[in-house]
Scaffold this active site. Structure first.
Site, PDB file in Angstrom:
ATOM      1  N   ASP A  65      32.442   5.209  44.047  1.00 46.17           N
ATOM      2  CA  ASP A  65      32.087   6.408  44.814  1.00 46.17           C
ATOM      3  C   ASP A  65      30.570   6.584  44.821  1.00 46.17           C
ATOM      4  O   ASP A  65      29.911   6.456  43.783  1.00 46.17           O
ATOM      5  CB  ASP A  65      32.753   7.644  44.215  1.00 46.17           C
ATOM      6  CG  ASP A  65      34.265   7.600  44.361  1.00 46.17           C
ATOM      7  OD1 ASP A  65      34.768   6.815  45.176  1.00 46.17           O
ATOM      8  OD2 ASP A  65      34.945   8.359  43.635  1.00 46.17           O
TER       9      ASP A  65
ATOM     10  N   TYR B 201      35.156  12.141  51.275  1.00 48.40           N
ATOM     11  CA  TYR B 201      34.848  12.265  49.849  1.00 48.40           C
ATOM     12  C   TYR B 201      34.627  13.734  49.486  1.00 48.40           C
ATOM     13  O   TYR B 201      33.774  14.398  50.082  1.00 48.40           O
ATOM     14  CB  TYR B 201      33.597  11.443  49.518  1.00 48.40           C
ATOM     15  CG  TYR B 201      33.341  11.312  48.045  1.00 48.40           C
ATOM     16  CD1 TYR B 201      34.244  10.652  47.225  1.00 48.40           C
ATOM     17  CD2 TYR B 201      32.196  11.862  47.471  1.00 48.40           C
ATOM     18  CE1 TYR B 201      34.020  10.529  45.867  1.00 48.40           C
ATOM     19  CE2 TYR B 201      31.962  11.740  46.116  1.00 48.40           C
ATOM     20  CZ  TYR B 201      32.873  11.074  45.315  1.00 48.40           C
ATOM     21  OH  TYR B 201      32.653  10.961  43.970  1.00 48.40           O
TER      22      TYR B 201
END
Length: 696
Positions: free
Chosen positions: A112, A322
């Site tokens: 991420d 996200y």
């Protein structure tokens, strides 16, 4: 396998989606080695996509300072399994990662793209892959859709974001130093005085957060209510009655209130003035993580931690972007129209999506907050691979409708402000009517505005005064924080990060420092804050914590160095720990007493409904090892009242009485299920009260 591209990801789900998106030849191969899955894809070359399990490395004290003591200033990064026995499978995980890395020719970090993800990838590349962090490339994406993953792979960053990594490493190490030293000081002081061990903790962010709550607790405890009076008139217009409020409310003295009431008695009501307004309500701005957590708490009662977990799961299913973002921006590159078209395939969103697609101009209403890594949270438009239910469905629906709403037109309300004179005194009456729903239609049912229209009125029109009402009230103490408002306070003061704030709040609950949805501070929470305020006030200072946050951001901008911040941290902690050691006895005495009181309160359910002189507490039988609720007079033989409790899950006092029979109740929590309330009265008709609990 030799000479392939090695991609490290943060989670197995992400690894699978990346491998599937990049694969161009045959099927993706899923390999499981000693319980660890990884994926092999082909895209003109062989690609091995390997998942982590979140953080595989952590900070601990070096060999020079082994043992449970303080101060501790020497640290190192080690595999998580070395400090956490529950993480034993990570040893095998790291062994396989190291083995796969040896045969790779190219390395890509696809964890991420935020502070935590960057550290995860960096540590694996450095410690497990043989110092490959300096040659690895970076894959950046905000959704796990096939199109975006392919684009991210084709446009790799040539190197890792070392400024972000340096900032993240510094944050972890600084937080570890404060946490380990302060927590050990509190824990060891308590153990020396009480003779038994109980984990107490505080830290650079935890301390100020608890202080917010303690300050509010002190305000509530020390609050002195003052009387005031509210004066209103019940009037009739046409066939309907309305309450008109006195314009000079509140009235501070009884004498003045009675005087005003006497002046209005038996007087006619006459409309003095009518003012019409149009209230324009601009569309909401897109969700950042904090706003999503706040709205989910308001709408569903979900804790910030629970919302974050659910949102992360939806992201891994490629349904939303996200979630750990601080942005309120939606760049056009995400493809607004394409997302609307995909969402129009859902029956419940079809009409709303199609309406937006007919607009001549599709432009979102954006907020001011920017996140350099990711846009605001938005739905990808992808259809779920399995039907969404429960909390996942709720959070997904909230994200979709918020996304729609930011593209809506402003809502318009008609406001009618009416001034009515009764004798010489003025009263006000307000009518509200929606003229244009605008974005509100897209965001239903999460935001509703009720109409309260007034009948046709004219200036100098007489209205009938049915009744004059004088209400005696008392000022109220400030409201307690709840998880939503506490999260907002942390954001407002810029302490913690979007990824850690929910965890900090949960830790305060887990430590027993706070309890209940409307947050009350325990004796232990008060004592910990008292001790820190007295002996090391900077630790609970918002300003001190904010300054450190700013220094972390300065590292990312190249304006500050890790070495300087670490040096200052150690010097500060040397002074603090010296003071704590010198006052260890006084601190231990205060905390030991508070810990004892808190433990008793954590087990106390309420007054005994049988003898009324004892209290019902949660007791564990020495013989059967089962828990039950029993009266404290059980031990002196004067009351044998006892009730069975569920043996599965967690049972704790609810802090409330039963709505039906007014007996004490307990809260029962089972993993993966929403907590529920159980009345102890076996004859109660409403014994199990589900959907009564908003988890913290």
């Amino acid at each position: 396998m030799e000479g392939y591209t090695f991609i490290i990801t943060e989670k197995p789900d992400a690894a699978y989606r990346i491998a599937t998106a990049l694969n161009q030849e045959g099927n993706v191969e899923r390999v499981v080695e000693k319980g660890m899955p990884y994926f092999v894809a082909y895209r003109g070359e062989k690609i091995v996509v390997v998942p982590a399990l979140g953080h595989l490395y952590t900070v601990t004290q070096s060999e020079k300072e082994q043992g449970n003591h303080y101060p501790v200033f020497n640290l190192k990064w080690v595999p998580l399994y070395q400090v956490n026995q529950k993480a034993s499978r990570i040893r095998v995980w790291l062994q396989i990662i190291s083995k796969l890395a040896k045969e790779a020719k190219r390395f890509i970090d696809a964890c991420d793209y935020d502070l935590e993800g960057s550290i995860i990838g960096y540590c694996i590349l450095k410690y497990s892959c043989g110092e490959k962090q300096s040659v690895a490339k970076r894959m950046k994406y905000s959704t796990l859709t096939k199109e975006e993953l392919q684009r991210a792979y084709d446009t790799l960053s040539p190197h890792l974001d070392f400024a972000l990594i340096e900032s993240g490493l510094t944050r972890h190490e600084v937080d570890w130093l404060y946490g380990i030293n302060l927590s050990r000081a509190l824990t060891l002081a308590t153990k020396k005085m009480s003779g038994y061990y109980a984990t107490l903790s505080t830290g650079r962010v935890q301390g100020p957060t608890l202080k917010f709550l303690v300050e509010r607790e002190r305000e509530i405890t020390g609050f002195m209510p003052n009387p005031y009076w509210i004066f209103k008139a019940k009037i009739t217009i046409g066939e309907k009655q309305f309450d008109a409020g006195y314009k000079k409310n509140p009235i501070k003295s009884k004498e003045e209130a009675e005087k005003v009431a006497e002046l209005c008695r038996e007087k006619k009501g006459v409309i003095e003035n009518i003012e019409e307004k149009r209230l324009i309500l601009p569309p909401l701005v897109p969700f950042d993580l904090g706003a999503l957590q706040s709205e989910a708490y308001s709408s569903f009662g979900y804790s910030p931690m629970r919302t974050s977990t659910i949102a992360q799961k939806l992201y891994l299913e490629a349904l939303i972007s996200y979630p750990r973002t601080g942005s309120q921006k939606l760049p056009s590159q995400i493809g607004y129209e394409d997302i609307f078209k995909k969402l129009s395939k859902w029956r419940e969103y079809n009409q709303l999506a199609r309406e937006l697609l007919t607009r001549p101009k599709i432009k979102p209403n954006e907020g001011k907050k920017v996140d350099p890594a990711h846009p605001a949270i938005y739905p990808t438009g992808k259809l779920p691979e399995k039907a969404l239910v429960g909390a996942e469905k709720n959070i997904f629906d909230l994200v979709v409708r918020r996304f729609f709403a930011v593209f809506g037109s402003p809502a318009v309300r008609h406001i009618l402000e009416v001034t009515i004179n009764i004798g010489e005194e003025s009263f006000s009456l307000t009518g509200k009517k929606m003229l244009n729903e605008g974005w509100l239609r897209f965001y239903s049912p999460y935001r509703k505005l009720e109409d309260s229209p007034l009948p046709p009125l004219r200036k100098d029109q007489e209205v009938k005064v049915e009744k004059l009402i004088l209400e005696n009230k008392f000022t109220q103490p400030p409201l307690r924080y709840n998880p939503r408002t506490l999260l907002q306070k942390m954001e407002e003061c810029n302490i913690g990060t979007k990824a850690t704030r929910a965890t900090i709040i949960q830790t305060l609950y887990d430590r027993g420092y706070i309890r209940d949805e409307k947050v009350a501070v325990s004796e232990l929470g008060l004592a910990v804050t008292d001790a820190l305020e007295k002996f090391c006030p900077s630790v609970v200072s918002v300003e001190f914590t904010r300054q450190l946050e700013e220094q972390m951001e300065a590292i990312q901008q190249g304006k500050e160095t890790k070495e300087k911040i670490m040096r200052c941290t150690i010097e500060n902690l040397k002074e603090i720990t010296a003071i704590l050691k010198a006052n260890e006895r006084a601190i231990g005495k205060q905390l030991s007493y508070a810990l004892q009181i808190t433990k008793i309160n954590q087990k106390t359910i309420g007054p005994c409904p049988t003898c009324h002189s004892g209290k019902l507490i949660i007791i564990k039988s020495k013989r059967t090892k089962k828990h039950f609720a029993g009266c404290t007079n059980y031990f002196n033989g004067t009351c044998k009242t006892a009730f069975p409790l569920p043996q599965k899950g967690t049972v704790k006092p609810s802090g409330r009485i039963c709505d039906s029979c007014e007996w004490p109740t307990v809260q029962v929590s089972l993993r993966g299920k929403k907590p529920w309330i159980l009345c102890l009265n076996p004859a109660c008709l409403n014994r199990i009260q589900k959907n009564k609990v908003n988890d913290h």
